[in-house]
Enzyme design. Structure first.
Site, PDB file in Angstrom:
ATOM      1  N   ARG A  28       0.781  -1.478   0.340  1.00 31.11           N
ATOM      2  CA  ARG A  28      -0.020   0.363  -0.109  1.00 31.11           C
ATOM      3  C   ARG A  28       0.861   1.202   0.331  1.00 31.11           C
ATOM      4  O   ARG A  28       0.400   2.694  -0.273  1.00 31.11           O
ATOM      5  CB  ARG A  28      -1.182  -0.326   1.552  1.00 31.11           C
ATOM      6  CG  ARG A  28      -1.918  -1.545   0.904  1.00 31.11           C
ATOM      7  CD  ARG A  28      -3.277  -0.717   2.585  1.00 31.11           C
ATOM      8  NE  ARG A  28      -2.270  -1.007   3.403  1.00 31.11           N
ATOM      9  CZ  ARG A  28      -2.263  -2.466   4.188  1.00 31.11           C
ATOM     10  NH1 ARG A  28      -2.530  -3.868   2.917  1.00 31.11           N
ATOM     11  NH2 ARG A  28      -1.929  -2.649   4.495  1.00 31.11           N
ATOM     12  N   GLU A  76       6.632 -10.023  14.624  1.00 31.10           N
ATOM     13  CA  GLU A  76       5.899 -10.402  16.267  1.00 31.10           C
ATOM     14  C   GLU A  76       6.359 -12.052  15.613  1.00 31.10           C
ATOM     15  O   GLU A  76       6.512 -12.925  16.885  1.00 31.10           O
ATOM     16  CB  GLU A  76       4.728 -10.327  16.527  1.00 31.10           C
ATOM     17  CG  GLU A  76       4.212 -10.225  18.164  1.00 31.10           C
ATOM     18  CD  GLU A  76       2.970  -9.232  18.099  1.00 31.10           C
ATOM     19  OE1 GLU A  76       2.486  -9.163  16.839  1.00 31.10           O
ATOM     20  OE2 GLU A  76       2.617  -9.504  18.956  1.00 31.10           O
TER      21      GLU A  76
END
Ligand code: AMP
Length: 174
Positions: free
Chosen positions: A60, A97
């Site tokens: 994006r 993560e």
């Protein structure tokens, strides 16, 4: 939440996407609005005159970055996921993560004379943008700033970007 009304109107929040517990900030309504996109581009360009290139982060960041590059009249450079760019590339690995990822640039896309804005839609933990900062710097280029449409509060996204100028049009809870 600190967003201008015109921007708040084109952010859609999707609970539990792509996984439970994530409040996904979908900017599809922004992409679909020529007037809001134009305002966003003007806002992102403020103070960036004189840079020599805009690097957009897949995927994006391409939308934001290309519009910004056009506005500033400078080349757009794509920072892509591994295996997407043809020819010789340089890359950096970075931790997520869960697991890790990698971001790449085409060799020769930037050089030591470049002064670069890095663009993305959303700054969350800042891990991706920090990886792109180090990748850009590895070419010898200077990072002018990281510029995003939205910053997510509470995720400490500016920490990995310490020393880098970070500009967001608005911020919303992460
Ligand atoms: P970061 O944690 O800053 O490395 O975020 C990585 C990428 O994930 C960014 O480029 C964002 O486009 C995207 N992202 C992360 N969290 C969200 C969210 N809550 N809503 C929309 N996009 C997100």
């Amino acid at each position: 939440m600190t967003v201008p009304d015109w921007l708040g109107d084109v952010i859609s929040t999707v609970p539990d996407f792509p996984i439970d517990g994530i409040s996904f900030r979908d900017l599809s309504p922004l992409w679909a609005s020529p007037s809001a996109m134009s305002r966003a581009t003007v806002a992102l360009a403020d103070g960036a005159a004189g840079v020599s290139a805009v690097v957009g982060i897949e995927a994006r960041g391409f939308l934001v970055g290309m519009a910004l590059a056009q506005r500033l009249g400078v080349p757009f450079v794509a920072a892509r996921k591994p295996g997407k760019l043809p020819g010789e590339v340089i890359g950096v690995d970075y931790g997520l993560e869960y697991g890790s990822d990698r971001v790449e640039l085409q060799t020769g896309a930037l050089d030591a004379d470049d002064v670069v804005v890095i663009a993305d839609d959303v700054l969350a933990t800042g891990g991706t943008a920090a990886a792109v900062v180090s990748l850009v710097r590895s070419t010898g280029a200077t990072v002018h700033s990281v510029r995003v449409v939205l910053e997510l509060d509470g995720l400490d996204g500016r920490s990995p970007l310490e020393g880098v100028d970070v500009m967001a049009i608005g911020s919303v809870p992460g």
